[in-house]
Design a protein around this motif. Structure first.
Motif, PDB file in Angstrom:
ATOM      1  N   VAL A 179       0.853  -1.190   0.000  1.00 50.40           N
ATOM      2  CA  VAL A 179       0.000   0.000   0.000  1.00 50.40           C
ATOM      3  C   VAL A 179       0.888   1.240   0.000  1.00 50.40           C
ATOM      4  N   GLU A 180       0.486   2.259  -0.752  1.00 49.89           N
ATOM      5  CA  GLU A 180       1.213   3.517  -0.747  1.00 49.89           C
ATOM      6  C   GLU A 180       0.244   4.684  -0.584  1.00 49.89           C
ATOM      7  N   ARG A 181       0.735   5.758  -0.009  1.00 47.85           N
ATOM      8  CA  ARG A 181      -0.057   6.959   0.166  1.00 47.85           C
ATOM      9  C   ARG A 181      -0.050   7.760  -1.138  1.00 47.85           C
ATOM     10  N   VAL A 182      -1.190   8.325  -1.489  1.00 46.34           N
ATOM     11  CA  VAL A 182      -1.284   9.246  -2.618  1.00 46.34           C
ATOM     12  C   VAL A 182      -1.524  10.636  -2.033  1.00 46.34           C
ATOM     13  N   PRO A 183      -0.507  11.491  -1.987  1.00 45.36           N
ATOM     14  CA  PRO A 183      -0.661  12.781  -1.313  1.00 45.36           C
ATOM     15  C   PRO A 183      -1.679  13.681  -2.007  1.00 45.36           C
ATOM     16  N   VAL A 184      -2.447  14.405  -1.183  1.00 43.71           N
ATOM     17  CA  VAL A 184      -3.365  15.429  -1.674  1.00 43.71           C
ATOM     18  C   VAL A 184      -2.564  16.715  -1.825  1.00 43.71           C
ATOM     19  N   ALA A 185      -2.730  17.414  -2.934  1.00 40.07           N
ATOM     20  CA  ALA A 185      -1.998  18.654  -3.189  1.00 40.07           C
ATOM     21  C   ALA A 185      -2.756  19.834  -2.605  1.00 40.07           C
ATOM     22  N   ALA A 186      -2.098  20.596  -1.746  1.00 39.69           N
ATOM     23  CA  ALA A 186      -2.742  21.750  -1.121  1.00 39.69           C
ATOM     24  C   ALA A 186      -3.209  22.752  -2.168  1.00 39.69           C
ATOM     25  N   LEU A 245      -8.494  26.013   1.735  1.00 37.76           N
ATOM     26  CA  LEU A 245      -8.374  24.957   2.735  1.00 37.76           C
ATOM     27  C   LEU A 245      -6.947  24.407   2.798  1.00 37.76           C
ATOM     28  N   GLU A 246      -5.985  25.229   2.360  1.00 39.75           N
ATOM     29  CA  GLU A 246      -4.593  24.773   2.366  1.00 39.75           C
ATOM     30  C   GLU A 246      -4.132  24.345   3.752  1.00 39.75           C
ATOM     31  N   ALA A 247      -4.633  25.026   4.770  1.00 43.20           N
ATOM     32  CA  ALA A 247      -4.213  24.703   6.131  1.00 43.20           C
ATOM     33  C   ALA A 247      -4.692  23.329   6.578  1.00 43.20           C
ATOM     34  N   ALA A 248      -5.652  22.763   5.859  1.00 41.14           N
ATOM     35  CA  ALA A 248      -6.182  21.449   6.224  1.00 41.14           C
ATOM     36  C   ALA A 248      -5.389  20.306   5.617  1.00 41.14           C
ATOM     37  N   ILE A 249      -4.409  20.617   4.770  1.00 37.50           N
ATOM     38  CA  ILE A 249      -3.600  19.568   4.139  1.00 37.50           C
ATOM     39  C   ILE A 249      -2.319  19.386   4.960  1.00 37.50           C
ATOM     40  N   GLY A 274       0.272  15.078   3.085  1.00 42.40           N
ATOM     41  CA  GLY A 274      -0.727  15.060   2.030  1.00 42.40           C
ATOM     42  C   GLY A 274      -2.052  14.440   2.407  1.00 42.40           C
ATOM     43  N   ALA A 275      -2.365  14.408   3.686  1.00 37.62           N
ATOM     44  CA  ALA A 275      -3.681  13.948   4.129  1.00 37.62           C
ATOM     45  C   ALA A 275      -4.523  15.159   4.493  1.00 37.62           C
ATOM     46  N   PHE A 276      -5.830  14.970   4.538  1.00 37.85           N
ATOM     47  CA  PHE A 276      -6.741  16.036   4.955  1.00 37.85           C
ATOM     48  C   PHE A 276      -6.958  15.934   6.455  1.00 37.85           C
ATOM     49  N   ARG A 277      -6.859  17.060   7.152  1.00 37.55           N
ATOM     50  CA  ARG A 277      -7.175  17.107   8.574  1.00 37.55           C
ATOM     51  C   ARG A 277      -7.892  18.439   8.854  1.00 37.55           C
ATOM     52  N   THR A 278      -9.195  18.378   8.942  1.00 35.72           N
ATOM     53  CA  THR A 278      -9.966  19.570   9.282  1.00 35.72           C
ATOM     54  C   THR A 278     -10.246  19.586  10.780  1.00 35.72           C
ATOM     55  N   THR A 279     -10.327  20.789  11.332  1.00 39.37           N
ATOM     56  CA  THR A 279     -10.685  20.966  12.743  1.00 39.37           C
ATOM     57  C   THR A 279     -11.805  22.005  12.819  1.00 39.37           C
ATOM     58  N   PRO A 280     -12.605  21.964  13.871  1.00 38.34           N
ATOM     59  CA  PRO A 280     -13.770  22.852  13.944  1.00 38.34           C
ATOM     60  C   PRO A 280     -13.449  24.338  13.885  1.00 38.34           C
ATOM     61  N   ASP A 281     -12.215  24.730  14.188  1.00 33.97           N
ATOM     62  CA  ASP A 281     -11.874  26.154  14.183  1.00 33.97           C
ATOM     63  C   ASP A 281     -11.450  26.652  12.812  1.00 33.97           C
ATOM     64  N   MET A 282     -11.454  25.812  11.796  1.00 30.31           N
ATOM     65  CA  MET A 282     -11.110  26.223  10.433  1.00 30.31           C
ATOM     66  C   MET A 282     -12.325  26.837   9.737  1.00 30.31           C
ATOM     67  N   LEU A 283     -12.078  27.424   8.582  1.00 31.61           N
ATOM     68  CA  LEU A 283     -13.109  27.975   7.706  1.00 31.61           C
ATOM     69  C   LEU A 283     -13.824  29.172   8.326  1.00 31.61           C
ATOM     70  N   GLY A 316     -16.513  27.630  10.769  1.00 33.66           N
ATOM     71  CA  GLY A 316     -16.180  26.300  11.259  1.00 33.66           C
ATOM     72  C   GLY A 316     -16.747  25.173  10.418  1.00 33.66           C
ATOM     73  N   LEU A 317     -16.292  23.973  10.725  1.00 38.82           N
ATOM     74  CA  LEU A 317     -16.755  22.753  10.068  1.00 38.82           C
ATOM     75  C   LEU A 317     -16.392  21.582  10.962  1.00 38.82           C
ATOM     76  N   ASP A 318     -16.899  20.425  10.629  1.00 36.72           N
ATOM     77  CA  ASP A 318     -16.613  19.251  11.441  1.00 36.72           C
ATOM     78  C   ASP A 318     -15.131  18.884  11.365  1.00 36.72           C
ATOM     79  N   GLY A 319     -14.657  18.218  12.406  1.00 36.94           N
ATOM     80  CA  GLY A 319     -13.305  17.681  12.378  1.00 36.94           C
ATOM     81  C   GLY A 319     -13.290  16.375  11.597  1.00 36.94           C
ATOM     82  N   PHE A 320     -12.450  16.303  10.567  1.00 38.88           N
ATOM     83  CA  PHE A 320     -12.388  15.119   9.709  1.00 38.88           C
ATOM     84  C   PHE A 320     -10.932  14.768   9.404  1.00 38.88           C
ATOM     85  N   TYR A 321     -10.721  13.487   9.189  1.00 36.90           N
ATOM     86  CA  TYR A 321      -9.445  13.013   8.661  1.00 36.90           C
ATOM     87  C   TYR A 321      -9.736  12.223   7.399  1.00 36.90           C
ATOM     88  N   ALA A 322      -8.938  12.434   6.352  1.00 36.63           N
ATOM     89  CA  ALA A 322      -9.114  11.673   5.111  1.00 36.63           C
ATOM     90  C   ALA A 322      -7.757  11.505   4.430  1.00 36.63           C
TER      91      ALA A 322
END
Length: 471
Positions: free
Chosen positions: A419-426, A432-436, A440-449, A458-464
């Motif tokens: 398995v290999e990671r496929v980085p997300v490009a900011a 939403l550059e701060a969420a990358i 290269g993974a997505f990490r949102t926190t409620p204090d963003m946006l 704000g938005l939900d906290g997510f990892y992808a």
């Protein structure tokens, strides 16, 4: 002594028992009709106790059909009040408890949990809701009088809540620095994001979640029609409004669906899906399934709950979409033919959704995070076997805890070369550059946006993260 500072109730001694001459008993008889609004406060207190003491999820108890019996007997306006009380109480619980403690010379008697919940419900109304103080006080006192466990504390309830009413502004200023989340979770946030960011997340989750929409087409047009704003995720955020979602233009025609901005991100990380076979694992209620269909994929929606899949099918029907549905435990699912891609939005602690689910931090603990991280790891490993060599799996969840996200994926990649990671490009996500993350993974926190006035930030906290199965 268990007494209110400066307003000591001489009817009690240090054990909380009556001393001296017994005061006039003005409590209502149990058989007397309850005051208007009593049933709603009593229901809120019972449900709060179930959340805090028995770790019972709030959503199930507020279900119109299978919910708490006391809640189901209420009219819609009283149900709305119960929801408002519970949301405020759970969001601000550490501050409410700090307030109550500051008005006592010593903690409440051991085992006085029922009294604690009456005080919390009363204080929540007075400090954080537009409820007349006298109503909150009178009904809390009546609750105490009608409960054999609390009758001897009725005067104490009256004294504490009346003092909260008199000193409301000073109290709110004093407790403003109290983190609005349990210590176990705050410490985990501090370890993951730093003390400053942890406090910012704590403050942000006090605000109710915004209403975000994913639209089929013409995002700018629907933002104008619905008095919304276009988000960096490509969705629409509504301004505050009164009314119901189904009453809005475009709902009946299936032009859009409700989906938090962060929740819409994982399905957009695949790249082109036109003509590809994609399995949406743990698919219900179907927001991400709809996104995959809209992107041109031929989708198999899998869930272990037949009822949840029925709801998913109904949601897709309103949108004019179709998907193959499969009722199965995904950890045992074996397709006849491997897929081009898979989306695994895995069951998790949901600690990123406290704006809309404020009970989460009070019904979960570190042991739940560890248990769910183990489950996610097993599900992710199986998901990778469901795609062809070269196929992609997007793994996501709505947890803020790295144990369920970054740490889990790092451990997987360290254990296997397949398995290999496929980085997300900011650069592909302006706004939403701060969420990358650096990896290269997505990490949102409620204090963003942050958004302009008139729209909730704000938005939900997510990892992808995007993972590719090597050939």
């Amino acid at each position: 002594m268990v007494l209110s500072s400066d307003t000591k109730n001489k009817a009690f001694n240090k054990d909380g028992k009556r001393s001296g001459k017994r005061p006039t008993d003005s409590r209502p008889h149990d058989s007397a009709p309850a005051k208007p609004g009593f049933a709603a406060r009593a229901a809120a207190t019972k449900i709060l106790a179930a959340v805090i003491d028995r770790k019972t999820p709030l959503d199930g108890m507020l279900d119109a059909e299978g919910g708490n019996p006391a809640y189901k007997t209420l009219g819609e306006s009283d149900r709305a009040l119960v929801r408002a009380i519970l949301n405020s109480a759970l969001r601000h619980l550490p501050r409410i408890e700090a307030t109550i403690s500051s008005l006592l010379d010593s903690p409440l008697p051991e085992g006085a949990r029922a009294l604690h919940h009456v005080l919390v419900v009363g204080a929540a109304q007075m400090l954080y809701l537009d409820v007349p103080d006298h109503s909150a006080v009178d009904l809390a006192v009546e609750q105490a009088n009608r409960d054999p466990r609390n009758r001897r504390f009725a005067k104490l309830v009256n004294a504490i809540l009346r003092r909260i009413g008199r000193e409301k502004q000073d109290i709110l200023e004093k407790v403003a620095g109290v983190p609005a989340m349990p210590a176990w979770f705050l410490s985990r946030l501090e370890a993951a994001y730093g003390a400053s960011a942890a406090l910012e997340i704590s403050e942000t989750q006090l605000e109710p979640a915004a209403i975000d929409l994913t639209v089929k087409s013409d995002v700018e047009g629907w933002a104008k029609r619905l008095n919304g704003v276009v988000l960096p995720t490509g969705g629409v955020r509504l301004a505050a409004f009164e009314g119901s979602i189904p009453s809005l233009e475009g709902f009946g025609e299936g032009e859009w669906w409700v989906q938090d901005a962060a929740a819409s991100i994982p399905a957009k990380l695949f790249g082109s899906l036109a003509g590809k076979r994609v399995v949406d694992l743990c698919a219900a209620p179907g927001g991400k399934t709809a996104q995959l269909i809209l992107a041109g994929a031929k989708v198999t929606a899998l869930d272990q709950s037949a009822n949840r899949l029925k709801r998913l099918s109904g949601n897709l029907a309103r949108l004019g979409f179709e998907a193959e549905t499969v009722v199965a435990d995904m950890s045992k699912y074996q397709p006849d033919e491997l897929f081009d891609a898979a989306l695994l939005d895995a069951p998790c602690s949901s600690t990123g959704t406290t704006r809309r689910h404020p009970d989460v931090l009070w019904t979960k603990g570190p042991e739940d995070v560890a248990k769910l991280a183990g489950l996610q790891g097993r599900l992710l490993r199986h998901a990778l076997t469901l795609v062809k060599p070269g196929g992609v799996v997007v793994f996501s969840n709505c947890s803020l805890d790295p144990e369920e996200g970054e740490d889990l994926v790092a451990r997987l990649l360290a254990e296997t070369d397949s398995v290999e990671r496929v980085p997300v490009a900011a650069g592909d996500w302006p706004g939403l550059e701060a969420a990358i993350s650096p990896l290269g993974a997505f990490r949102t926190t409620p204090d963003m946006l942050p958004l302009a006035d008139g729209f909730a930030s704000g938005l939900d906290g997510f990892y992808a993260v995007v993972l590719r199965r090597r050939s």
